[in-house]
Design a protein around this motif. Structure first.
Motif, PDB file in Angstrom:
ATOM      1  N   LYS A  73       0.821  -1.208   0.000  1.00  0.00           N
ATOM      2  CA  LYS A  73       0.000   0.000   0.000  1.00  0.00           C
ATOM      3  C   LYS A  73       0.858   1.262   0.000  1.00  0.00           C
ATOM      4  CE  LYS A  73      -4.177  -1.972   1.957  1.00  0.00           C
ATOM      5  NZ  LYS A  73      -5.140  -1.947   3.055  1.00  0.00           N
ATOM      6  N   HIS A  74       1.974   1.208   0.721  1.00  0.00           N
ATOM      7  CA  HIS A  74       2.887   2.351   0.746  1.00  0.00           C
ATOM      8  C   HIS A  74       3.392   2.646  -0.670  1.00  0.00           C
ATOM      9  CE1 HIS A  74       6.729   4.275   2.612  1.00  0.00           C
ATOM     10  NE2 HIS A  74       5.876   5.178   2.203  1.00  0.00           N
ATOM     11  N   LYS A  75       3.771   1.602  -1.395  1.00  0.00           N
ATOM     12  CA  LYS A  75       4.237   1.775  -2.774  1.00  0.00           C
ATOM     13  C   LYS A  75       3.136   2.349  -3.663  1.00  0.00           C
ATOM     14  CE  LYS A  75       7.575  -1.978  -2.591  1.00  0.00           C
ATOM     15  NZ  LYS A  75       7.861  -3.366  -2.993  1.00  0.00           N
ATOM     16  N   LYS A  76       1.897   1.872  -3.468  1.00  0.00           N
ATOM     17  CA  LYS A  76       0.791   2.359  -4.290  1.00  0.00           C
ATOM     18  C   LYS A  76       0.510   3.840  -4.032  1.00  0.00           C
ATOM     19  CE  LYS A  76      -1.420  -2.023  -5.209  1.00  0.00           C
ATOM     20  NZ  LYS A  76      -2.630  -2.828  -5.149  1.00  0.00           N
ATOM     21  N   ILE A  77       0.638   4.258  -2.781  1.00  0.00           N
ATOM     22  CA  ILE A  77       0.466   5.681  -2.465  1.00  0.00           C
ATOM     23  C   ILE A  77       1.537   6.505  -3.168  1.00  0.00           C
ATOM     24  CG2 ILE A  77       0.640   7.410  -0.628  1.00  0.00           C
ATOM     25  CD1 ILE A  77      -0.671   5.279   1.226  1.00  0.00           C
ATOM     26  N   ASN A  78       2.781   6.061  -3.042  1.00  0.00           N
ATOM     27  CA  ASN A  78       3.881   6.789  -3.680  1.00  0.00           C
ATOM     28  C   ASN A  78       3.698   6.849  -5.191  1.00  0.00           C
ATOM     29  OD1 ASN A  78       5.009   7.209  -1.185  1.00  0.00           O
ATOM     30  ND2 ASN A  78       6.555   5.627  -1.386  1.00  0.00           N
ATOM     31  N   ASN A  79       3.257   5.740  -5.792  1.00  0.00           N
ATOM     32  CA  ASN A  79       3.040   5.711  -7.245  1.00  0.00           C
ATOM     33  C   ASN A  79       1.894   6.624  -7.657  1.00  0.00           C
ATOM     34  OD1 ASN A  79       5.127   3.945  -7.806  1.00  0.00           O
ATOM     35  ND2 ASN A  79       3.842   2.133  -7.644  1.00  0.00           N
ATOM     36  N   PHE A  80       0.864   6.717  -6.835  1.00  0.00           N
ATOM     37  CA  PHE A  80      -0.275   7.575  -7.158  1.00  0.00           C
ATOM     38  C   PHE A  80       0.166   9.028  -7.280  1.00  0.00           C
ATOM     39  CE2 PHE A  80      -3.963  10.185  -6.340  1.00  0.00           C
ATOM     40  CZ  PHE A  80      -4.966   9.542  -7.044  1.00  0.00           C
ATOM     41  N   PHE A  81       0.955   9.491  -6.343  1.00  0.00           N
ATOM     42  CA  PHE A  81       1.383  10.896  -6.326  1.00  0.00           C
ATOM     43  C   PHE A  81       2.630  11.160  -7.173  1.00  0.00           C
ATOM     44  CE2 PHE A  81      -1.084  10.645  -2.320  1.00  0.00           C
ATOM     45  CZ  PHE A  81      -1.961  11.692  -2.547  1.00  0.00           C
ATOM     46  N   LEU A  82       3.244  10.105  -7.701  1.00  0.00           N
ATOM     47  CA  LEU A  82       4.510  10.225  -8.424  1.00  0.00           C
ATOM     48  C   LEU A  82       4.418  11.081  -9.677  1.00  0.00           C
ATOM     49  CD1 LEU A  82       7.475   9.333  -8.836  1.00  0.00           C
ATOM     50  CD2 LEU A  82       6.562   7.357 -10.095  1.00  0.00           C
ATOM     51  N   ASP A  83       3.369  10.863 -10.479  1.00  0.00           N
ATOM     52  CA  ASP A  83       3.290  11.580 -11.750  1.00  0.00           C
ATOM     53  C   ASP A  83       1.852  12.011 -12.028  1.00  0.00           C
ATOM     54  OD1 ASP A  83       1.867   9.366 -12.910  1.00  0.00           O
ATOM     55  OD2 ASP A  83       3.781   8.377 -13.274  1.00  0.00           O
ATOM     56  N   ASN A  84       1.683  12.671 -13.132  1.00  0.00           N
ATOM     57  CA  ASN A  84       0.372  13.186 -13.516  1.00  0.00           C
ATOM     58  C   ASN A  84      -0.211  12.365 -14.668  1.00  0.00           C
ATOM     59  OD1 ASN A  84      -1.491  15.188 -12.699  1.00  0.00           O
ATOM     60  ND2 ASN A  84      -1.123  16.310 -14.588  1.00  0.00           N
ATOM     61  N   LEU A  85       0.226  11.117 -14.775  1.00  0.00           N
ATOM     62  CA  LEU A  85      -0.164  10.233 -15.870  1.00  0.00           C
ATOM     63  C   LEU A  85      -1.071   9.120 -15.358  1.00  0.00           C
ATOM     64  CD1 LEU A  85       3.447   9.896 -17.327  1.00  0.00           C
ATOM     65  CD2 LEU A  85       1.671  11.497 -18.067  1.00  0.00           C
ATOM     66  N   ASN A  86      -1.454   8.223 -16.245  1.00  0.00           N
ATOM     67  CA  ASN A  86      -2.185   6.994 -15.909  1.00  0.00           C
ATOM     68  C   ASN A  86      -3.507   7.256 -15.181  1.00  0.00           C
ATOM     69  OD1 ASN A  86       0.078   5.458 -16.932  1.00  0.00           O
ATOM     70  ND2 ASN A  86       1.108   5.944 -15.005  1.00  0.00           N
ATOM     71  N   ASP A  87      -4.298   8.161 -15.716  1.00  0.00           N
ATOM     72  CA  ASP A  87      -5.553   8.522 -15.058  1.00  0.00           C
ATOM     73  C   ASP A  87      -6.530   7.361 -14.941  1.00  0.00           C
ATOM     74  OD1 ASP A  87      -4.940  11.157 -14.394  1.00  0.00           O
ATOM     75  OD2 ASP A  87      -5.477  11.864 -16.391  1.00  0.00           O
ATOM     76  N   THR A  88      -6.593   6.506 -15.953  1.00  0.00           N
ATOM     77  CA  THR A  88      -7.511   5.367 -15.892  1.00  0.00           C
ATOM     78  C   THR A  88      -7.147   4.461 -14.723  1.00  0.00           C
ATOM     79  OG1 THR A  88      -7.862   5.462 -18.281  1.00  0.00           O
ATOM     80  CG2 THR A  88      -8.454   3.404 -17.173  1.00  0.00           C
ATOM     81  N   GLU A  89      -5.865   4.167 -14.573  1.00  0.00           N
ATOM     82  CA  GLU A  89      -5.400   3.326 -13.463  1.00  0.00           C
ATOM     83  C   GLU A  89      -5.674   4.000 -12.118  1.00  0.00           C
ATOM     84  OE1 GLU A  89      -1.282   2.253 -13.965  1.00  0.00           O
ATOM     85  OE2 GLU A  89      -1.643   1.602 -16.030  1.00  0.00           O
ATOM     86  N   LYS A  90      -5.459   5.290 -12.044  1.00  0.00           N
ATOM     87  CA  LYS A  90      -5.678   6.011 -10.788  1.00  0.00           C
ATOM     88  C   LYS A  90      -7.155   6.019 -10.412  1.00  0.00           C
ATOM     89  CE  LYS A  90      -1.465   8.594 -11.012  1.00  0.00           C
ATOM     90  NZ  LYS A  90      -0.730   9.809 -10.983  1.00  0.00           N
ATOM     91  N   GLN A  91      -8.014   6.180 -11.396  1.00  0.00           N
ATOM     92  CA  GLN A  91      -9.453   6.148 -11.119  1.00  0.00           C
ATOM     93  C   GLN A  91      -9.877   4.767 -10.629  1.00  0.00           C
ATOM     94  OE1 GLN A  91     -12.061   8.212 -14.090  1.00  0.00           O
ATOM     95  NE2 GLN A  91     -10.087   8.615 -15.075  1.00  0.00           N
ATOM     96  N   GLU A  92      -9.367   3.727 -11.264  1.00  0.00           N
ATOM     97  CA  GLU A  92      -9.689   2.355 -10.845  1.00  0.00           C
ATOM     98  C   GLU A  92      -9.185   2.102  -9.426  1.00  0.00           C
ATOM     99  OE1 GLU A  92      -8.093  -0.251 -13.847  1.00  0.00           O
ATOM    100  OE2 GLU A  92      -9.487   0.506 -15.367  1.00  0.00           O
ATOM    101  N   PHE A  93      -7.994   2.583  -9.123  1.00  0.00           N
ATOM    102  CA  PHE A  93      -7.417   2.435  -7.789  1.00  0.00           C
ATOM    103  C   PHE A  93      -8.309   3.104  -6.739  1.00  0.00           C
ATOM    104  CE2 PHE A  93      -4.840   4.642  -4.551  1.00  0.00           C
ATOM    105  CZ  PHE A  93      -4.352   3.541  -3.857  1.00  0.00           C
TER     106      PHE A  93
END
Length: 138
Positions: A73-93
């Protein structure tokens, strides 16, 4: 016990920012405490430590020993805030994990280039000089 007392006393004397918050820093947490909507808050791990205590809200991941699959979960949080890309994945998350609010303050900004104000699936519902809170629109 002496060690714990000494460490805590030093934090008190130095007004350690890890445990002492300004009024501006506490305001977003207090605002969250007044919201009745279900769902978790997504924030950087150290921010997430204080949201349940001050706001009474659940978080996606908080203290290491109180969070199942903490490292993942820690990695997923860091990945979420890492960039401004992958909106579909972020919405699903966000949807999959029942995340209602995204907290965006100084610690989240240090994780990367995520710009929630540009996302159609997030609506800013609180802001002050310390942080902004976005509600998911999923």
């Amino acid at each position: 016990n002496i060690f714990v007392y000494s460490a805590d006393f030093l934090r008190y004397v130095k007004k350690d920012p890890y445990i002492y918050f300004s009024k501006q820093e506490v305001e977003p947490f207090l605002w969250l405490s007044k919201q009745s909507n279900e769902g978790a808050v997504l924030a950087e791990i150290n921010t997430s430590h204080f949201i349940p205590a001050i706001a009474g809200r659940g978080v996606y991941a908080g203290h290491m020993i109180e969070t199942i699959n903490f490292s993942e979960k820690h990695k997923k949080i860091n990945n979420f805030f890492l960039d401004n890309l992958n909106d579909t994945e972020k919405q699903e998350f966000l949807k999959k994990n029942n995340i209602r609010y995204v907290y965006h303050g100084p610690k989240e900004k240090k994780l990367g280039d995520f710009r929630p104000e540009e996302k159609t699936y997030l609506q800013k519902i609180f802001s002050n000089t310390s942080a902004s809170i976005y509600e998911t629109q999923l």
